[in-house]
Write a protein that holds these residues in place. Structure first.
Motif, short mmCIF file in Angstrom:
data_model
loop_
_atom_site.label_atom_id
_atom_site.label_comp_id
_atom_site.label_asym_id
_atom_site.label_seq_id
_atom_site.Cartn_x
_atom_site.Cartn_y
_atom_site.Cartn_z
N LEU A 15 36.15 38.81 35.10
CA LEU A 15 36.68 40.16 34.86
C LEU A 15 38.16 40.09 34.54
CD1 LEU A 15 36.58 43.30 35.08
CD2 LEU A 15 36.90 43.02 37.55
N ALA A 16 38.55 40.66 33.41
CA ALA A 16 39.97 40.80 33.06
C ALA A 16 40.39 42.20 33.50
CB ALA A 16 40.18 40.62 31.57
N ALA A 17 41.37 42.28 34.41
CA ALA A 17 41.70 43.56 35.02
C ALA A 17 43.12 43.54 35.58
CB ALA A 17 40.70 43.87 36.13
N SER A 18 43.49 44.64 36.20
CA SER A 18 44.78 44.72 36.86
C SER A 18 44.75 43.86 38.13
CB SER A 18 45.12 46.17 37.21
OG SER A 18 44.07 46.76 37.92
N PRO A 19 45.91 43.35 38.54
CA PRO A 19 45.94 42.46 39.71
C PRO A 19 45.41 43.10 40.99
CG PRO A 19 48.00 42.31 38.49
CD PRO A 19 47.21 43.44 37.88
N VAL A 70 28.12 47.55 44.98
CA VAL A 70 27.21 48.60 44.50
C VAL A 70 26.29 48.08 43.39
CG1 VAL A 70 27.07 50.89 43.43
CG2 VAL A 70 28.82 50.42 45.16
N TYR A 71 26.86 47.31 42.48
CA TYR A 71 26.08 46.86 41.31
C TYR A 71 25.46 45.48 41.48
CZ TYR A 71 27.58 50.85 38.54
OH TYR A 71 27.78 52.12 38.04
N GLY A 72 25.89 44.72 42.48
CA GLY A 72 25.33 43.39 42.66
C GLY A 72 25.75 42.41 41.58
N ILE A 73 26.96 42.62 41.04
CA ILE A 73 27.50 41.72 40.02
C ILE A 73 28.34 40.65 40.73
CG2 ILE A 73 28.97 41.56 37.97
CD1 ILE A 73 28.42 44.61 37.56
N ASP A 74 28.13 39.39 40.36
CA ASP A 74 28.92 38.30 40.92
C ASP A 74 30.19 38.16 40.10
OD1 ASP A 74 29.91 35.97 42.04
OD2 ASP A 74 28.52 34.67 40.95
N ILE A 75 31.33 38.55 40.69
CA ILE A 75 32.62 38.41 40.00
C ILE A 75 33.12 36.99 40.29
CG2 ILE A 75 34.96 39.31 39.70
CD1 ILE A 75 32.80 41.31 38.89
N ALA A 76 32.90 36.10 39.35
CA ALA A 76 33.27 34.70 39.54
C ALA A 76 34.78 34.52 39.60
CB ALA A 76 32.70 33.85 38.40
N GLU A 77 35.50 35.34 38.81
CA GLU A 77 36.96 35.22 38.75
C GLU A 77 37.52 36.53 38.21
OE1 GLU A 77 40.41 32.36 36.72
OE2 GLU A 77 38.32 32.12 36.12
N ILE A 78 38.71 36.89 38.71
CA ILE A 78 39.45 38.02 38.15
C ILE A 78 40.67 37.46 37.45
CG2 ILE A 78 40.75 40.13 38.62
CD1 ILE A 78 38.99 40.54 41.10
N LEU A 79 40.79 37.71 36.17
CA LEU A 79 41.99 37.33 35.42
C LEU A 79 42.95 38.51 35.52
CD1 LEU A 79 40.34 35.82 32.19
CD2 LEU A 79 40.96 34.65 34.33
N PRO A 80 44.09 38.36 36.22
CA PRO A 80 45.00 39.50 36.46
C PRO A 80 45.87 39.80 35.23
CG PRO A 80 45.87 37.54 37.50
CD PRO A 80 44.55 37.13 36.88
N GLY A 127 46.00 42.82 33.51
CA GLY A 127 46.48 44.18 33.34
C GLY A 127 45.40 45.17 33.00
N PHE A 128 45.73 46.43 33.20
CA PHE A 128 44.84 47.55 32.91
C PHE A 128 44.97 47.89 31.43
CE2 PHE A 128 44.17 52.09 32.37
CZ PHE A 128 42.96 52.29 33.02
N ALA A 129 43.87 47.75 30.68
CA ALA A 129 43.84 48.09 29.25
C ALA A 129 45.00 47.45 28.48
CB ALA A 129 43.85 49.62 29.07
N SER A 130 45.37 46.25 28.86
CA SER A 130 46.47 45.56 28.18
C SER A 130 45.93 44.76 26.99
CB SER A 130 47.18 44.61 29.15
OG SER A 130 46.31 43.54 29.50
N ASP A 131 46.82 44.40 26.09
CA ASP A 131 46.43 43.57 24.95
C ASP A 131 45.81 42.26 25.44
OD1 ASP A 131 47.32 45.46 23.14
OD2 ASP A 131 49.26 44.49 22.82
N GLN A 132 46.36 41.71 26.53
CA GLN A 132 45.85 40.45 27.07
C GLN A 132 44.43 40.62 27.62
OE1 GLN A 132 48.76 41.85 27.77
NE2 GLN A 132 50.43 40.39 27.52
N ASP A 177 37.96 36.92 23.22
CA ASP A 177 37.93 35.45 23.10
C ASP A 177 36.84 34.81 23.95
OD1 ASP A 177 40.07 35.63 21.38
OD2 ASP A 177 41.57 35.00 22.86
N GLY A 178 36.18 35.61 24.81
CA GLY A 178 35.13 35.06 25.65
C GLY A 178 35.63 34.43 26.94
N GLU A 179 36.93 34.57 27.23
CA GLU A 179 37.45 34.06 28.51
C GLU A 179 36.92 34.92 29.66
OE1 GLU A 179 41.76 33.39 28.66
OE2 GLU A 179 41.73 33.61 26.48
#
Length: 192
Positions: free
Chosen positions: A55-59, A74-84, A86-91, A98-100
């Motif tokens: 998940l690419a998201a805010s820190p 709630v959804y039972g999704i395994d979040i393997a990693e959070i890439l911090p 930003g919220f709706a950022s270009d990154q 890019d599939g990261e």
């Protein structure tokens, strides 16, 4: 409405008057690429149940019930990693493109997604609290200028999540000037 009534004492103490809320909402939302959506048959967050995603998201997303916590609990999704990133950022957009990351964090009124080949997933288990737009006006100013209440209430009645998203897209994607987009909307709704 409940959160407004819960905060009414504080709002009153601060000398603020809330006018009529709009049906338009601007809440957190999650997106994937159109390609991923088509290939995996994913149109709602519940379609990701049991999948492991980055998940690419805010820190501050980690553990929050309206972010990674809700996706897991709630959804039972395994979040393997959070890439911090930003919220709706270009990154954040780029990481998903890019599939990261498979999943990115934005808002329901993000008008840039379609042009980038990205799509919102439906929050079908409603982990996002309703966040309707509501004008907050200084009570003193309102007492001195009571004529502002009617046009602001009319504007709130005219706004929907869909047309707000379109207006945002005209500014962010089409590079129209905000004042031109606003004037066009107000004129088309008979508010100007």
């Amino acid at each position: 409405a409940e959160s407004i009534s819960n905060a009414q004492d504080l709002i009153d103490q601060q000398g603020i008057t809330l006018l009529e809320p709009s049906e338009a909402t601007d809440t957190n939302a999650f997106f994937v690429t159109q390609e991923f959506s088509d290939a995996e048959g994913v149109t709602a967050l519940s379609d990701l149940e049991g999948m492991s995603v980055t998940l690419a998201a805010s820190p501050d997303c980690d553990g929050r019930p309206d972010c990674a916590g809700g996706l897991t609990d709630v959804y039972g999704i395994d979040i393997a990693e959070i890439l911090p990133l930003g919220f709706a950022s270009d990154q954040t957009y780029q990481a998903v493109l890019d599939g990261e990351a498979e999943l990115g964090l934005t808002s329901t009124t993000d008008g840039t997604l379609e042009s980038q080949g990205l799509v919102l997933l439906e929050d079908d288990q409603s982990i996002q609290p309703a966040q309707n737009l509501v004008p907050a006006v200084s009570s003193d100013f309102l007492a001195e200028h009571p004529d502002v209440e009617e046009p602001l209430n009319a504007l709130m009645a005219a706004l929907t999540t869909e047309n707000l998203t379109e207006l945002n897209g005209r500014v962010a994607v089409d590079r129209e000037q905000p004042e031109d987009v606003a004037r066009d909307f107000l004129e088309s709704e008979g508010l100007l």
